[in-house]
Design a protein around this motif. Sequence first.
Motif, short mmCIF file in Angstrom:
data_model
loop_
_atom_site.label_atom_id
_atom_site.label_comp_id
_atom_site.label_asym_id
_atom_site.label_seq_id
_atom_site.Cartn_x
_atom_site.Cartn_y
_atom_site.Cartn_z
N UNK A 134 0.82 -1.22 0.00
CA UNK A 134 0.00 0.00 0.00
C UNK A 134 0.84 1.26 0.00
N UNK A 135 2.12 1.15 -0.35
CA UNK A 135 2.99 2.32 -0.29
C UNK A 135 2.60 3.33 -1.37
N UNK A 136 3.04 4.58 -1.16
CA UNK A 136 2.86 5.64 -2.16
C UNK A 136 4.16 5.77 -2.92
N UNK A 137 4.06 5.77 -4.26
CA UNK A 137 5.29 5.77 -5.05
C UNK A 137 5.93 7.15 -5.12
N UNK A 138 5.09 8.20 -5.11
CA UNK A 138 5.69 9.54 -5.28
C UNK A 138 6.52 9.90 -4.06
N UNK A 139 7.77 10.27 -4.32
CA UNK A 139 8.72 10.48 -3.22
C UNK A 139 8.32 11.65 -2.33
N UNK A 140 7.72 12.73 -2.92
CA UNK A 140 7.37 13.89 -2.10
C UNK A 140 6.13 13.64 -1.25
N UNK A 141 5.44 12.51 -1.48
CA UNK A 141 4.30 12.15 -0.63
C UNK A 141 4.61 10.92 0.21
N UNK A 142 5.87 10.53 0.27
CA UNK A 142 6.28 9.29 0.94
C UNK A 142 5.55 9.12 2.27
N UNK A 143 5.06 7.93 2.49
CA UNK A 143 4.14 7.68 3.59
C UNK A 143 4.72 6.68 4.57
N UNK A 144 4.40 6.89 5.87
CA UNK A 144 4.80 5.95 6.92
C UNK A 144 3.53 5.44 7.58
N UNK A 145 3.54 4.22 8.07
CA UNK A 145 2.29 3.69 8.64
C UNK A 145 2.53 2.49 9.52
N UNK A 146 1.45 1.95 10.01
CA UNK A 146 1.55 0.72 10.80
C UNK A 146 0.23 -0.03 10.70
N UNK A 147 0.36 -1.32 10.44
CA UNK A 147 -0.83 -2.16 10.34
C UNK A 147 -1.23 -2.67 11.71
N UNK A 148 -2.45 -3.10 11.82
CA UNK A 148 -2.91 -3.74 13.05
C UNK A 148 -4.05 -4.68 12.73
N UNK A 149 -4.03 -5.82 13.41
CA UNK A 149 -5.13 -6.77 13.26
C UNK A 149 -5.51 -7.16 14.67
N UNK A 150 -6.75 -6.89 15.06
CA UNK A 150 -7.06 -7.21 16.44
C UNK A 150 -8.12 -8.28 16.51
N UNK A 151 -7.83 -9.26 17.37
CA UNK A 151 -8.74 -10.39 17.49
C UNK A 151 -9.97 -9.98 18.29
#
Lengths: 379, 647
Positions: B524-541
């Motif tokens: 799900x990354x963003x390819x454009x370097x000036x919009x570079x994105x950081x994130x974290x997934x989570x799955x909760x039971x």
Amino acid sequence: MSYLDYNVAHTPTGLRKILYLNWPLVFLIAAVASIGFLMLVSVAGGQVDTWAKPQMYRFAAGMVIMLGLAFVPMWFWRGISIPAYVCCFLLLIAVDMVGVIGMGAQRWIDIGPIRLQPSELMKIALVLLLAAYYDWLAPHRVSRPLWVLIPVVLILAPTALVLIQPDLGTSIMLVAGGGIVMFAAGVSLWYFGAVIAAAVGLVAAVMKSRGTDWQLLKDYQFRRIDTFLDPAADPLGAGYNIIQSQIALGSGGWSGRGFMQGTQSRLNFLPEKHTDFIFTVLAEEFGFVGAMSLLGLYTLIIGFCLYSALTNRDRFAALITIGISGTFFLYFAINMATVMGMLPAKGSPLPLVSYGGTSLMILMLGFGLVQAAHVHRPR
Amino acid sequence: MTRNAARPGDEAGSSVTRRGLMLAGLQLGVVTTLALKLRSMQVEQAEEFRLLADGNSIKIRLLVPARGLIHDRNGIIIAGNEQNYRVTLTREEAGGDVEPVLRRLARLIPISEARMAELLEEFTKRSAVTPIVLADRLSWEQFSSIAVNAPSLAGVTPEAGLSRAYPRAGDLAHVLGYVGPVSDYDLSKIENPDPVLMLPEFQLGKVGFEARMEDVLRGKAGQRRVEVNSAGREMRQLSRQEGDQGATVQMTLDAQLQNYAAQRMGAESAAAVVMDAQTGDILTICSSPSFDPNKFVRGISSADYKALMNHDHRPLADKTVQGVYPPGSTFKMITLLAGLESGLITPGSRFYCPGYTTAGGRRFHCWSRGGHGSMDAVNGLSQSCDVYYYELAQKIGIDRIADMARRLGLGQRHDLPMSAVADGIAPDGAWKQARYGQAWQVGDSLNASIGQGYVLASPLQLAVMTARIASGREVRPRLVRAIDGVTQPEPDFPDLGLSPENLRIARLGMDEVMNGARGTARRSRILREDWRMAGKTGTSQVRNITAAERARGVISNDQLPWNRRDHALFVCYAPVQAPRYAVSVVVEHGGGGSAVAAPVARDILLFALAGGLPPLDAVPDDQRAAMEERHNAMTLFAPEAPRLTRA
């Protein structure tokens, strides 16, 4: 015969006290309250549930309180007069503080479902303390300046606290109530003359100051006075309520328009029909006959109270009765005078008739004291 | 106070008696004055007053003020007022019997038998002079036909008034709430209600922003002075003074972005929050599925209401602030920062992951059954290795974790003007003792370290957490941008007080989640370097996996009924170089965070960054066709910007 013997021999005890209640007073109070229920049904357009029913419940509770208090002997009331005053005083301070913190005028403290209004309780506590004071003070000292100063301070201290709430009406009631006890206790008439002269002088000075550099009131306050003096000058503005009230009252005529037939009150010309202007509704629907009947009942209540006081050889009990009945008198006289346009408009309930819990409860508490004074009078 | 012992009994008594009699005389004097005044008014002047009463006269009727408009941050009206034609009937003016009038009216406008019975019932309950609304939202034709026939419809008054309307329908339903007629229950809750509340056409904010900002939006009632005859019928209007419209409120919301977010989540039971990572402005706070608030304003039918109540995706609940979820792995930044700040580990400290760890006699599994091997801080985050956090939690203890969670905005109510904003839970020993009366176990710490167990957070709190990590400051969310044109002051948030180096590690880990070779959300990354994105997934039971189940092999989510599947969560921010937007997305029972929530969050983030539909070249090649297809299927509001200030 010692004081103790005197009491034991002549004061009814236990349930026998019920026979010694001031029964005419009980029936008169119930009669006035019943007129109130009737009027509350009328202003609710025939609905009982809206105002009349809750008022009936409160009145029933008030009756229980009154009869319960009637059983409490006078030594107890004498004993709690100082603590009661101090408690009310502290509560008044507390309310003022809460008001400051809450950024607005607040006059009550919520205790669970009960809304306690310390300024109302203070009316009773002040009468209680002043009565105890004059009971304790040797009669020949009553008019000495120092001994006059003490009750004046006792009256003015809570009055000042109520005044900054701000609640001008209740402060006036406190001063008047305290003044009545002092008057009955025999404080020299010269003091009262001086106070009245000073008040007249102050009013004159205030009115003279208008338009000058040293104007003592704000312009809007002067306008309010103008409205009172001549409500017709601004019939749709501030004078509206008084004019509507007068029209409704006057148009009632001799026998009134009949129950629930008052057009003026029905058509919502009147504000606060169920509280401050309920007398107007009565006068419109039952006319001069109805209004005079209520005034007569009130007068009888005062009469029975005064008779009970004057025949009571216990000075404390007599002063309490006079003080409380005097406060009651001020209530209905001020309300009636207001709706007839004789006093400037300010919210004040008609005692035992207007819808509202606090004032009803305080009144019944006061009558409880009057009954206790009557039951336990030395014989 | 003792009683006056040496009282010369009768002397004192007589003074009371004398003064008592004087007092009685004074009181009698006052009573006489009152009686004389009564007599002069009611007997002598009665005729005059009777004439005045009959000519009376002038009544003051209140005019409902127009409710304040609500704009989004770009001036698009999201709550406005529309013209509403209604018809009211006053029993007294109808001559007491309303039924014939109603029957005649029913020939002009449709009134069902059921409605007719309802109305008749209402007329018996209300006062004869109170106008009662017979029909609402009439067409102009119906309205004018009633006006023309007015002479044969005694007591019927056609009125044109304003009614609240929400042009964006369901998009903003949860945040804005809605208005409705004042009920007895509403009145019972208000101390000294404004008399305007008694008017039948008045609309009161019931829930959400409308309710919380009621005082600002209501405005001041106007007055109409009318002359009425003695039956109460209005003869003519003497003067009319319009009230003051309520204040125009500009919210921080971006209606276009909200619209896109709602469409992107589609029919999923989901929530998305987009926040300005620097100012705390809430740009989007969207709960899905939604409902049409206009239906509530008009009086929702019981069938529609039942449908909303019985829907298993709970459209009426606001999942963004009211819904709380175990944050799952999105919580790992908190555990990591707590560890780094404690000084007990360094970014280079390593833990070995064999696929599980044992604590308190129980086995705690990593999501990767084969294990991750040796993990440092950045890898532990980017690959979301559970065992790394299990070990870390045992080392630093729950109190440090709970403290960090609170610093980053969890376990506390963010005071937004919305309804039912939840507190969430950032648990620690004291909390468990108070809540369950049990001591905190080491296993509880392990569960908490990966955002499971007792930890609960709302999507709003997760967005706040992300914004705080991205900006390093104590960002607080806000919804109001300006009131009556007066812009609220730009907030200046204090520094969080976290070491810049530790924050850099956490951000780097989040960057690696998206852009690292083994990042869990690389797809799900963003390819454009000036919009570079950081994130974290989570799955909760949402259920416990039993040992027996584990032995048989954990069932995949697809095979479970919908309401037992895992929640998918995702938090992210961009651009990495200078964070502007923080986003959180929760898809209830969606499955895996990386597969379900991350693409949704990424697309919403892209819309915010691009200021319009996400450009296709910003996403990896293989997703462009699907994205284009999705865009074509959407029906978005045109980005019109009618900058009206007053209705």
